[in-house]
Enzyme design. Sequence first.
Site, PDB file in Angstrom:
ATOM      1  N   ASP A   1       4.656  60.475 -13.110  1.00 41.37           N
ATOM      2  CA  ASP A   1       4.102  61.777 -12.058  1.00 41.37           C
ATOM      3  C   ASP A   1       3.481  62.611 -13.277  1.00 41.37           C
ATOM      4  O   ASP A   1       2.765  63.565 -13.394  1.00 41.37           O
ATOM      5  CB  ASP A   1       5.165  62.515 -11.593  1.00 41.37           C
ATOM      6  CG  ASP A   1       5.145  61.671  -9.760  1.00 41.37           C
ATOM      7  OD1 ASP A   1       4.683  61.497  -9.548  1.00 41.37           O
ATOM      8  OD2 ASP A   1       6.238  61.830  -9.565  1.00 41.37           O
TER       9      ASP A   1
ATOM     10  N   ASP B   1      10.165  62.183 -14.137  1.00 42.32           N
ATOM     11  CA  ASP B   1       9.350  61.154 -13.654  1.00 42.32           C
ATOM     12  C   ASP B   1       7.653  61.109 -14.464  1.00 42.32           C
ATOM     13  O   ASP B   1       6.966  61.990 -14.276  1.00 42.32           O
ATOM     14  CB  ASP B   1       8.854  61.349 -12.343  1.00 42.32           C
ATOM     15  CG  ASP B   1       8.516  60.451 -11.456  1.00 42.32           C
ATOM     16  OD1 ASP B   1       7.446  59.511 -12.562  1.00 42.32           O
ATOM     17  OD2 ASP B   1       8.697  60.315 -10.551  1.00 42.32           O
TER      18      ASP B   1
ATOM     19  N   THR C   1      16.633  53.292  -2.188  1.00 39.42           N
ATOM     20  CA  THR C   1      17.757  51.775  -2.513  1.00 39.42           C
ATOM     21  C   THR C   1      17.126  52.492  -4.265  1.00 39.42           C
ATOM     22  O   THR C   1      18.643  51.476  -5.184  1.00 39.42           O
ATOM     23  CB  THR C   1      17.623  50.306  -2.584  1.00 39.42           C
ATOM     24  OG1 THR C   1      16.278  49.985  -3.257  1.00 39.42           O
ATOM     25  CG2 THR C   1      17.471  50.471  -0.815  1.00 39.42           C
TER      26      THR C   1
ATOM     27  N   ARG D   1      10.169  52.145  -7.821  1.00 39.57           N
ATOM     28  CA  ARG D   1      11.159  52.416  -7.507  1.00 39.57           C
ATOM     29  C   ARG D   1      11.078  52.877  -5.994  1.00 39.57           C
ATOM     30  O   ARG D   1      11.159  53.610  -5.426  1.00 39.57           O
ATOM     31  CB  ARG D   1      12.192  52.884  -8.562  1.00 39.57           C
ATOM     32  CG  ARG D   1      12.861  52.530  -9.869  1.00 39.57           C
ATOM     33  CD  ARG D   1      13.982  53.200 -10.604  1.00 39.57           C
ATOM     34  NE  ARG D   1      13.607  55.105 -10.316  1.00 39.57           N
ATOM     35  CZ  ARG D   1      14.955  55.220 -10.903  1.00 39.57           C
ATOM     36  NH1 ARG D   1      15.657  55.159 -11.452  1.00 39.57           N
ATOM     37  NH2 ARG D   1      15.070  56.987 -10.145  1.00 39.57           N
TER      38      ARG D   1
END
Length: 210
Positions: free
Chosen positions: A204, A201, A108, A104
């Site tokens: 991560d 995340d 944006t 991603r």
Amino acid sequence: MGKVQILEHPLLQHKLARLRDKNTGVKEFREVVGEIAALMCYEATRNLPTEEVEIETPVSVAKVRVLAGKKLAIVPILRAGLGMVDSMIALIPSAKIGHIGLYRDPETHLPVQYYCKMPPDISERQVFVVDPMLATGGSVVAAIDILKKEYGCKYITLLNILAAPEGVQAVAEAHPDVDIIVTAVDEKLNDHKYIVPGLGDAGDRIFGTK
Ligand code: PRP
Ligand code: URA
């Protein structure tokens, strides 16, 4: 619209709680993602067709049921989807694996493709697209677009550990033939398009990159 199946099994909900906890470290997070993926795989394969064959046991002949029908493929969306593959392959070792690399864009929030490699006969296979997170749905919708338009895939099921309502809606609109299997659909996305309450995340936390 495809079916949205939320797996309420107590083991899955307990393990999901471990992923949500911010104090869960990388090692446990990675292990639990694998355990959840195995249990999700068990549910996702529940209705696979079987056929009767005869085998010889050490004692006599037995009529037994074995998997029949389409061959299987697992397609993780890189990176985080990789965390779900090993435990699924342990259950369905003959499945082939395709990889789609998408990230991603931080500004944006739109998916950017950087890799794609599929088994040659993927169009004929039952495909399980796997990614722990379905947030805006941009990544999954793009991955399924690629599988359908560039590879001719027709039989696709989506396995996400955690989803936002926005992502479920996006997949339902873009790919109404695709069933979704999740362990929870959370409340919403925040301004950064992270799932709330979510688990942070996933990439991560699996790979220790933050
Ligand atoms: C995460 C996640 C999904 C995507 C979900 O990947 O693993 O692929 O975001 O968000 P979306 O539904 O809004 O598209 P990310 O882009 O962070 O890449 P990574 O797996 O390499 O960390
Ligand atoms: N990707 C993640 O890893 N987590 C989110 O909450 C949203 C997208």
